[in-house]
Write a protein that holds these residues in place. Structure first.
Motif, PDB file in Angstrom:
ATOM      1  N   VAL A   1     -15.420 -10.066   8.596  1.00 47.73           N
ATOM      2  CA  VAL A   1     -14.825  -8.900   8.582  1.00 47.73           C
ATOM      3  C   VAL A   1     -15.574  -8.910  10.550  1.00 47.73           C
ATOM      4  O   VAL A   1     -16.770  -9.057  10.415  1.00 47.73           O
ATOM      5  CB  VAL A   1     -15.654  -7.932   8.047  1.00 47.73           C
ATOM      6  CG1 VAL A   1     -15.915  -7.256   8.649  1.00 47.73           C
ATOM      7  CG2 VAL A   1     -15.256  -8.287   7.090  1.00 47.73           C
ATOM      8  N   ASP A   2     -14.839  -7.865  11.688  1.00 44.69           N
ATOM      9  CA  ASP A   2     -15.752  -7.252  12.861  1.00 44.69           C
ATOM     10  C   ASP A   2     -16.487  -6.974  12.869  1.00 44.69           C
ATOM     11  O   ASP A   2     -16.778  -6.153  12.327  1.00 44.69           O
ATOM     12  CB  ASP A   2     -14.118  -8.050  13.747  1.00 44.69           C
ATOM     13  CG  ASP A   2     -13.424  -7.463  13.539  1.00 44.69           C
ATOM     14  OD1 ASP A   2     -14.216  -5.392  13.280  1.00 44.69           O
ATOM     15  OD2 ASP A   2     -12.144  -7.123  14.285  1.00 44.69           O
ATOM     16  N   GLY A   3     -16.241  -6.826  14.480  1.00 50.88           N
ATOM     17  CA  GLY A   3     -17.175  -5.228  14.826  1.00 50.88           C
ATOM     18  C   GLY A   3     -16.513  -4.582  14.622  1.00 50.88           C
ATOM     19  O   GLY A   3     -17.931  -3.446  13.982  1.00 50.88           O
ATOM     20  N   GLU A   4     -15.836  -3.987  14.055  1.00 53.71           N
ATOM     21  CA  GLU A   4     -15.035  -2.620  14.270  1.00 53.71           C
ATOM     22  C   GLU A   4     -14.386  -2.403  12.598  1.00 53.71           C
ATOM     23  O   GLU A   4     -13.361  -1.450  12.578  1.00 53.71           O
ATOM     24  CB  GLU A   4     -13.661  -2.929  15.206  1.00 53.71           C
ATOM     25  CG  GLU A   4     -14.355  -2.624  16.463  1.00 53.71           C
ATOM     26  CD  GLU A   4     -12.636  -2.972  17.526  1.00 53.71           C
ATOM     27  OE1 GLU A   4     -11.585  -2.754  16.637  1.00 53.71           O
ATOM     28  OE2 GLU A   4     -13.020  -2.017  18.650  1.00 53.71           O
ATOM     29  N   GLN A   5     -15.022  -3.498  12.271  1.00 57.87           N
ATOM     30  CA  GLN A   5     -15.160  -3.472  10.646  1.00 57.87           C
ATOM     31  C   GLN A   5     -13.422  -3.496  10.042  1.00 57.87           C
ATOM     32  O   GLN A   5     -12.626  -3.129   9.271  1.00 57.87           O
ATOM     33  CB  GLN A   5     -15.458  -1.571  10.039  1.00 57.87           C
ATOM     34  CG  GLN A   5     -16.101  -1.574   8.320  1.00 57.87           C
ATOM     35  CD  GLN A   5     -17.707  -2.382   8.852  1.00 57.87           C
ATOM     36  OE1 GLN A   5     -17.728  -2.594   9.607  1.00 57.87           O
ATOM     37  NE2 GLN A   5     -18.483  -1.422   8.110  1.00 57.87           N
ATOM     38  N   LYS A   6     -12.192  -4.661  10.749  1.00 62.13           N
ATOM     39  CA  LYS A   6     -11.796  -5.248  10.308  1.00 62.13           C
ATOM     40  C   LYS A   6     -11.284  -5.978  10.339  1.00 62.13           C
ATOM     41  O   LYS A   6     -12.037  -7.184  10.511  1.00 62.13           O
ATOM     42  CB  LYS A   6     -10.430  -4.856  11.890  1.00 62.13           C
ATOM     43  CG  LYS A   6     -10.871  -3.365  12.022  1.00 62.13           C
ATOM     44  CD  LYS A   6      -9.380  -3.227  13.386  1.00 62.13           C
ATOM     45  CE  LYS A   6      -9.750  -1.829  13.632  1.00 62.13           C
ATOM     46  NZ  LYS A   6      -8.859  -1.626  14.682  1.00 62.13           N
TER      47      LYS A   6
ATOM     48  N   MET B   1      -6.540  -4.971   9.680  1.00 62.46           N
ATOM     49  CA  MET B   1      -6.887  -4.913   8.350  1.00 62.46           C
ATOM     50  C   MET B   1      -8.195  -3.789   7.810  1.00 62.46           C
ATOM     51  O   MET B   1      -9.107  -4.122   8.430  1.00 62.46           O
ATOM     52  CB  MET B   1      -5.766  -4.441   6.829  1.00 62.46           C
ATOM     53  CG  MET B   1      -7.109  -3.873   5.708  1.00 62.46           C
ATOM     54  SD  MET B   1      -6.980  -4.887   4.462  1.00 62.46           S
ATOM     55  CE  MET B   1      -4.558  -5.177   3.700  1.00 62.46           C
ATOM     56  N   GLU B   2      -8.212  -2.243   8.338  1.00 58.65           N
ATOM     57  CA  GLU B   2      -9.993  -1.702   8.407  1.00 58.65           C
ATOM     58  C   GLU B   2     -10.297  -1.803   7.323  1.00 58.65           C
ATOM     59  O   GLU B   2      -9.118  -1.476   5.690  1.00 58.65           O
ATOM     60  CB  GLU B   2      -9.482  -0.334   8.900  1.00 58.65           C
ATOM     61  CG  GLU B   2      -9.245  -0.011  10.416  1.00 58.65           C
ATOM     62  CD  GLU B   2      -9.647   1.620  10.984  1.00 58.65           C
ATOM     63  OE1 GLU B   2     -10.089   2.145   9.684  1.00 58.65           O
ATOM     64  OE2 GLU B   2      -9.434   1.618  12.440  1.00 58.65           O
ATOM     65  N   VAL B   3     -11.438  -1.713   6.789  1.00 55.74           N
ATOM     66  CA  VAL B   3     -11.565  -2.188   5.203  1.00 55.74           C
ATOM     67  C   VAL B   3     -13.378  -1.913   4.876  1.00 55.74           C
ATOM     68  O   VAL B   3     -14.164  -1.514   6.597  1.00 55.74           O
ATOM     69  CB  VAL B   3     -12.448  -3.486   4.909  1.00 55.74           C
ATOM     70  CG1 VAL B   3     -10.956  -5.007   5.144  1.00 55.74           C
ATOM     71  CG2 VAL B   3     -12.962  -4.633   5.818  1.00 55.74           C
TER      72      VAL B   3
ATOM     73  N   GLU C   1     -18.910  -3.417   0.675  1.00 54.45           N
ATOM     74  CA  GLU C   1     -19.453  -3.223  -0.799  1.00 54.45           C
ATOM     75  C   GLU C   1     -21.102  -2.094  -0.541  1.00 54.45           C
ATOM     76  O   GLU C   1     -21.184  -1.430  -1.295  1.00 54.45           O
ATOM     77  CB  GLU C   1     -19.466  -4.339  -1.497  1.00 54.45           C
ATOM     78  CG  GLU C   1     -18.605  -4.681  -1.674  1.00 54.45           C
ATOM     79  CD  GLU C   1     -18.250  -4.030  -3.058  1.00 54.45           C
ATOM     80  OE1 GLU C   1     -18.599  -3.264  -4.015  1.00 54.45           O
ATOM     81  OE2 GLU C   1     -17.515  -4.401  -3.557  1.00 54.45           O
ATOM     82  N   ASP C   2     -21.790  -2.765   1.010  1.00 57.78           N
ATOM     83  CA  ASP C   2     -23.683  -2.327   0.830  1.00 57.78           C
ATOM     84  C   ASP C   2     -23.209  -0.681   1.505  1.00 57.78           C
ATOM     85  O   ASP C   2     -24.283  -0.100   1.650  1.00 57.78           O
ATOM     86  CB  ASP C   2     -24.238  -3.701   1.320  1.00 57.78           C
ATOM     87  CG  ASP C   2     -23.494  -3.393   2.857  1.00 57.78           C
ATOM     88  OD1 ASP C   2     -22.444  -2.980   2.900  1.00 57.78           O
ATOM     89  OD2 ASP C   2     -24.143  -4.337   3.756  1.00 57.78           O
ATOM     90  N   GLY C   3     -21.958  -0.496   2.158  1.00 53.70           N
ATOM     91  CA  GLY C   3     -21.473   0.958   2.848  1.00 53.70           C
ATOM     92  C   GLY C   3     -22.052   0.376   3.671  1.00 53.70           C
ATOM     93  O   GLY C   3     -21.899   1.930   4.427  1.00 53.70           O
ATOM     94  N   THR C   4     -21.847  -0.114   4.810  1.00 51.20           N
ATOM     95  CA  THR C   4     -22.443  -0.261   5.918  1.00 51.20           C
ATOM     96  C   THR C   4     -21.028  -0.251   6.426  1.00 51.20           C
ATOM     97  O   THR C   4     -19.948  -0.913   7.121  1.00 51.20           O
ATOM     98  CB  THR C   4     -22.384  -1.741   6.187  1.00 51.20           C
ATOM     99  OG1 THR C   4     -24.296  -2.236   5.427  1.00 51.20           O
ATOM    100  CG2 THR C   4     -23.716  -2.384   7.975  1.00 51.20           C
ATOM    101  N   GLU C   5     -21.730   1.110   7.796  1.00 52.39           N
ATOM    102  CA  GLU C   5     -20.604   0.413   8.541  1.00 52.39           C
ATOM    103  C   GLU C   5     -21.108   0.536  10.427  1.00 52.39           C
ATOM    104  O   GLU C   5     -22.069   0.224  10.471  1.00 52.39           O
ATOM    105  CB  GLU C   5     -20.448   2.356   8.619  1.00 52.39           C
ATOM    106  CG  GLU C   5     -20.179   3.174   7.504  1.00 52.39           C
ATOM    107  CD  GLU C   5     -18.475   2.679   7.250  1.00 52.39           C
ATOM    108  OE1 GLU C   5     -17.751   2.532   8.270  1.00 52.39           O
ATOM    109  OE2 GLU C   5     -17.922   3.076   6.599  1.00 52.39           O
ATOM    110  N   PRO C   6     -19.581   0.298  11.029  1.00 55.33           N
ATOM    111  CA  PRO C   6     -20.038  -0.271  12.517  1.00 55.33           C
ATOM    112  C   PRO C   6     -20.826   0.758  13.216  1.00 55.33           C
ATOM    113  O   PRO C   6     -20.748   1.820  13.192  1.00 55.33           O
ATOM    114  CB  PRO C   6     -18.347  -0.814  13.269  1.00 55.33           C
ATOM    115  CG  PRO C   6     -17.721   0.307  12.166  1.00 55.33           C
ATOM    116  CD  PRO C   6     -17.914   0.695  10.735  1.00 55.33           C
ATOM    117  N   THR C   7     -21.572  -0.071  14.246  1.00 55.23           N
ATOM    118  CA  THR C   7     -22.230   1.518  14.763  1.00 55.23           C
ATOM    119  C   THR C   7     -21.604   1.559  16.903  1.00 55.23           C
ATOM    120  O   THR C   7     -21.143   0.590  16.965  1.00 55.23           O
ATOM    121  CB  THR C   7     -23.594   0.212  15.482  1.00 55.23           C
ATOM    122  OG1 THR C   7     -24.464  -0.082  14.159  1.00 55.23           O
ATOM    123  CG2 THR C   7     -24.454   0.933  15.969  1.00 55.23           C
ATOM    124  N   ALA C   8     -21.425   2.840  16.868  1.00 52.11           N
ATOM    125  CA  ALA C   8     -20.503   2.908  17.776  1.00 52.11           C
ATOM    126  C   ALA C   8     -21.279   2.371  18.857  1.00 52.11           C
ATOM    127  O   ALA C   8     -22.678   2.606  19.797  1.00 52.11           O
ATOM    128  CB  ALA C   8     -20.449   4.289  18.084  1.00 52.11           C
TER     129      ALA C   8
END
Length: 382
Positions: free
Chosen positions: A323-328, A368-370, A373-380
């Motif tokens: 999973v890259d930094g853009e949650q893909k 593909m965006e994903v 499980e821990d709910g972490t989202e990418p930081t803008a």
């Protein structure tokens, strides 16, 4: 008249009001549905990885064999008068213990005869030496031209000296034959077979027993081609762990004794030899590692630097998903160096702190965006 008109209009007003209310409620619900964003991204779990230095362990299998096997023969002939209680198939005898004895009288007599012959030869030498000394003194009184080696008795002296040496040699042979009447174990031995008994006459050179050396056991280990590259630069002396599995698992310490230096023409494998000291526990009391048993041998190979250790189920067709930094999702082609149990050792294609996907969606696609499980989202990024 006016009241009647109002009464007639009232039902229509109630109906109109109700319809207006229903319209307002429906519009509000539709707006709420439009305002709610449905998250259709598949959920995955990830694990951050880091490179490490990994010590390769090489595993090979082979049969436990004696360091050496001896077909024991009698060096003198004669009647067997006794044998060691452990000189039976399966018996263990320590180095230097007497296996069996041959009647000694003939050889004792030969020794006495050789001793007598030596004494006579020494006496003759002393007598001849005295004569030579006397001739030397007499030679001083006569002209030098008349003094010859024969006059000085040099040939006779040399003959007497040679007779002493010959007698000494015969004495050594007689002593050796007498000593060989006591047939001793050449090493700590396991008796495999025996073919003599008390009262039996054995001839010189007749095979009477088969012995295995139990001071050391050896295991010849075939090394597959994919393991050869991971052998240490100097394999001799590397410590090894030897395991023989059965009703009771036997574990013993060993060492890699040598590399045979050839490739088997049938299997195309190299071969090294592991050695175990005192396999039958004769000196140490350790569990017996019996000859003929099958053993697994583990020893340390090369150290691989900066590799990633991944479960095999995460690597498919040399590909790993991250999973890259853009949650893909991003597929990475990796180079698998070696299989270690349930893991692969990977050298190229990954970086420290990459987030490896441990639970993939059913149909993963690049980009593909994903969601995690821990709910972490990418930081803008700013």
């Amino acid at each position: 008249m006016k009241k009647k008109w109002l009464k007639g209009l009232l039902p229509f007003g109630v109906i109109a009001f109700g319809m207006a209310g229903m319209t307002a409620i429906t519009a509000t619900a539709q707006k709420a549905e439009e305002d709610a964003v449905v998250d259709t991204r598949p959920k995955v779990s990830v694990e951050a990885i880091s490179a490490q230095n990994y010590q390769v362990v090489i595993t090979a299998y082979g049969e436990v064999e004696p360091l050496e096997s001896t077909s024991l023969s009698a060096q003198v002939s004669g009647e067997v008068v006794s044998w060691h209680p452990n000189f039976v198939p399966g018996g263990l005898i320590k180095r230097g213990e007497t296996l069996f004895s041959i009647e000694k009288d003939t050889y004792q007599a030969a020794l006495y005869s050789a001793q007598a012959t030596l004494s006579q030869a020494k006496a003759a030498l002393i007598e001849e030496q005295a004569r030579a000394d006397a001739a030397k003194e007499e030679a001083k009184q006569i002209p030098a031209a008349r003094v010859t080696d024969l006059y000085l008795r040099k040939p006779q002296l040399l003959t007497a000296q040679a007779n002493v040496k010959s007698a000494e040699a015969q004495l050594k042979i007689a002593q050796r034959d007498l000593d060989n009447c006591e047939v001793k174990a050449p090493y700590d031995a396991l008796v495999v077979s025996r073919s003599l008994g008390v009262g039996q006459f054995v001839s010189t050179g007749a095979q009477v027993a088969q012995l295995y050396n139990v001071e050391y056991a050896e295991i010849t280990l075939p090394i597959a081609g994919f393991d050869t590259a991971f052998l240490p630069d100097e394999v001799t002396g590397v410590r090894a762990n030897v395991v023989s599995k059965g009703i009771q698992t036997i574990r013993r310490d060993g060492v890699i004794a040598r590399d045979l230096g050839v490739v088997d023409t049938a299997t195309r494998m190299g071969q090294v030899v592991a050695r175990v000291a005192d396999p039958y526990g004769l000196k140490t009391g350790a569990p017996k590692l019996k000859f003929g048993s099958f053993a697994e041998v583990n020893f340390i190979g090369k150290t691989l630097e900066n590799v990633f250790k991944l479960p095999q189920e995460l690597v498919t067709n040399q590909t790993v998903w991250v999973v890259d930094g853009e949650q893909k999702l991003e597929p990475r082609n990796v180079a698998v160096l070696r299989e270690e149990g349930q893991f692969y050792l990977v050298s190229d294609g990954l970086q420290n702190n990459d987030r490896i996907v441990t639970t993939l969606p059913e149909y993963p696609q690049k980009g593909m965006e994903v969601k995690l499980e821990d709910g972490t989202e990418p930081t803008a990024s700013l």
